[in-house]
Design a protein around this motif. Structure first.
Motif, mmCIF file in Angstrom:
data_model
loop_
_atom_site.group_PDB
_atom_site.id
_atom_site.type_symbol
_atom_site.label_atom_id
_atom_site.label_comp_id
_atom_site.label_asym_id
_atom_site.label_seq_id
_atom_site.Cartn_x
_atom_site.Cartn_y
_atom_site.Cartn_z
ATOM 1 N N ASP A 127 29.902 -12.102 -8.295
ATOM 2 C CA ASP A 127 30.744 -13.066 -7.589
ATOM 3 C C ASP A 127 32.176 -13.082 -8.111
ATOM 4 O OD1 ASP A 127 28.528 -13.764 -6.112
ATOM 5 O OD2 ASP A 127 28.036 -15.517 -7.335
ATOM 6 N N ASP A 128 32.380 -12.693 -9.373
ATOM 7 C CA ASP A 128 33.706 -12.749 -9.984
ATOM 8 C C ASP A 128 34.369 -11.380 -10.120
ATOM 9 O OD1 ASP A 128 33.538 -15.490 -10.276
ATOM 10 O OD2 ASP A 128 32.728 -15.386 -12.305
ATOM 11 N N THR A 129 33.715 -10.322 -9.637
ATOM 12 C CA THR A 129 34.231 -8.969 -9.821
ATOM 13 C C THR A 129 34.851 -8.438 -8.538
ATOM 14 O OG1 THR A 129 32.576 -8.472 -11.522
ATOM 15 C CG2 THR A 129 33.613 -6.597 -10.439
ATOM 16 N N PHE A 131 36.016 -5.599 -5.770
ATOM 17 C CA PHE A 131 35.349 -4.425 -5.213
ATOM 18 C C PHE A 131 35.975 -3.147 -5.766
ATOM 19 C CE2 PHE A 131 34.502 -7.662 -1.977
ATOM 20 C CZ PHE A 131 33.139 -7.516 -1.841
ATOM 21 N N GLY A 132 35.199 -2.075 -5.724
ATOM 22 C CA GLY A 132 35.689 -0.775 -6.162
ATOM 23 C C GLY A 132 34.972 -0.283 -7.405
ATOM 24 N N PHE A 133 34.947 1.039 -7.546
ATOM 25 C CA PHE A 133 34.213 1.631 -8.655
ATOM 26 C C PHE A 133 34.869 1.387 -10.009
ATOM 27 C CE2 PHE A 133 32.075 4.277 -5.393
ATOM 28 C CZ PHE A 133 30.771 4.009 -5.775
ATOM 29 N N LYS A 134 36.154 1.136 -10.025
ATOM 30 C CA LYS A 134 36.803 0.854 -11.305
ATOM 31 C C LYS A 134 36.210 -0.393 -11.946
ATOM 32 C CE LYS A 134 41.317 0.153 -13.478
ATOM 33 N NZ LYS A 134 42.788 0.059 -13.255
ATOM 34 N N ALA A 135 36.087 -1.453 -11.154
ATOM 35 C CA ALA A 135 35.521 -2.706 -11.666
ATOM 36 C C ALA A 135 34.023 -2.587 -11.908
ATOM 37 C CB ALA A 135 35.809 -3.845 -10.689
ATOM 38 N N ILE A 136 33.327 -1.940 -10.993
ATOM 39 C CA ILE A 136 31.874 -1.806 -11.141
ATOM 40 C C ILE A 136 31.540 -0.908 -12.323
ATOM 41 C CG2 ILE A 136 29.800 -0.883 -10.025
ATOM 42 C CD1 ILE A 136 30.891 -1.947 -7.399
ATOM 43 N N GLY A 137 32.412 0.055 -12.615
ATOM 44 C CA GLY A 137 32.213 0.882 -13.800
ATOM 45 C C GLY A 137 32.228 0.047 -15.073
ATOM 46 N N GLY A 138 33.031 -1.012 -15.083
ATOM 47 C CA GLY A 138 33.041 -1.913 -16.233
ATOM 48 C C GLY A 138 31.727 -2.648 -16.388
#
Length: 286
Positions: A127-129, A131-138
């Motif tokens: 909910d706080d992240t 979109f995109g693989f850069k953030a999901i990679g974290g």
């Protein structure tokens, strides 16, 4: 066995094991399923893990030559076979390939993702992240999970309209829709990648230049709502796989667009009422 039952059983195991923080200690699950774990470095490429049972105790072996996040996923996947009582069907293909993935193996993957990325820990972060693989990679780094598992789980739990698509050999193999997209019956067909999408461009060797905007109907089959998607893709030449995230930038599903033929048929169907009922604004409709 269905997906809902598998998820509920996984959440119950998370509760029993007392999982409270990330990264999840996968060994905490073992006593609750009467299992012991062995890391086996004699396994070859393409072998992920296996389980056998002796006198009520399950012995899980995982490939010690794989990356740590893969070993963690395999452990939870084998636990899924135990809890769900589903036979192993690994012989149908290598662990990384989705080309011939059986329904039982996909259910065990779903169970494993619930153990590694528990709803109670992961959902608030989704909910706080951004979109995109850069953030999901974290997030993947924090939970010590693969980008594939993390992105798929992200789409499953997101309140916004988004999707995760895994393609292999230039063909869509697996797609996950967020609840908002499932509600409007968004569908990505298991067929060759769409022309002009970022995923196909990366397979052709084009450089990655960041998320790209594309028409929604390029990915979604029989889509009548219009709108523009943001597409973010990662490509692995080792497995010829693309991981794709799709989302609407304003986080809203567009309304259904009615074309000219629909409006014309409406007018024709009500022509018999002309001169009988008052219809202010009829000229504006035309």
């Amino acid at each position: 066995m269905d997906e809902f039952t598998a998820v509920m059983k996984a959440r119950e195991l998370v509760r029993k094991a007392g999982i409270l923080s990330a990264p999840v200690d996968t060994k905490a699950y073992l006593p609750h399923v009467h299992a012991k774990l062995k890391v086996d470095k004699t396994m070859g490429d393409g072998e992920a893990g296996s389980t056998f049972e002796i006198s009520g105790t399950y012995y899980i072996s995982i490939n010690g030559n794989e990356r740590p996040e893969r070993q963690r996923f395999t452990t939870c996947h084998e636990i899924a076979h135990i809890v769900l009582a589903l036979p192993s069907e690994h012989a149908h293909g290598t662990w990384w390939s989705y080309a011939k993935r059986s329904p039982n193996e996909i259910l065990c993957d779903t169970f494993a993702a619930e153990l590694l990325l528990p709803h109670k820990l992961f959902k608030p972060l989704v909910d706080d992240t951004q979109f995109g693989f850069k953030a999901i990679g974290g997030l993947a780094k924090d939970f010590e999970t693969s980008l594939t598992a993390t992105a798929s789980r992200f789409a499953t739990l997101s309140d916004a309209p988004c999707a995760f698509v895994l393609s292999e050999g230039g063909c869509v193999r697996y797609a996950v829709m967020s609840p908002a997209l499932r509600e409007v019956k968004a569908y990505v067909a298991r067929e060759p990648l769409p022309d002009n999408c970022q995923a196909e461009a990366l397979r052709r060797g084009n450089p990655y230049e960041g998320p790209a905007e594309i028409p929604a109907d390029l990915w979604f089959q029989d889509w009548r709502r219009g709108g523009t998607l943001v597409e973010d893709t990662r490509y692995s030449s080792e497995w010829d796989q693309t991981l794709t995230l799709l989302w609407f930038e304003d986080e809203e599903v567009p309304e259904v667009k009615r074309d000219h033929e629909d409006r014309a048929s409406d007018d024709e169907g009500l022509a018999e009422l002309d001169g009988i009922l008052p219809w202010p604004g009829r000229k504006r409709r035309r």
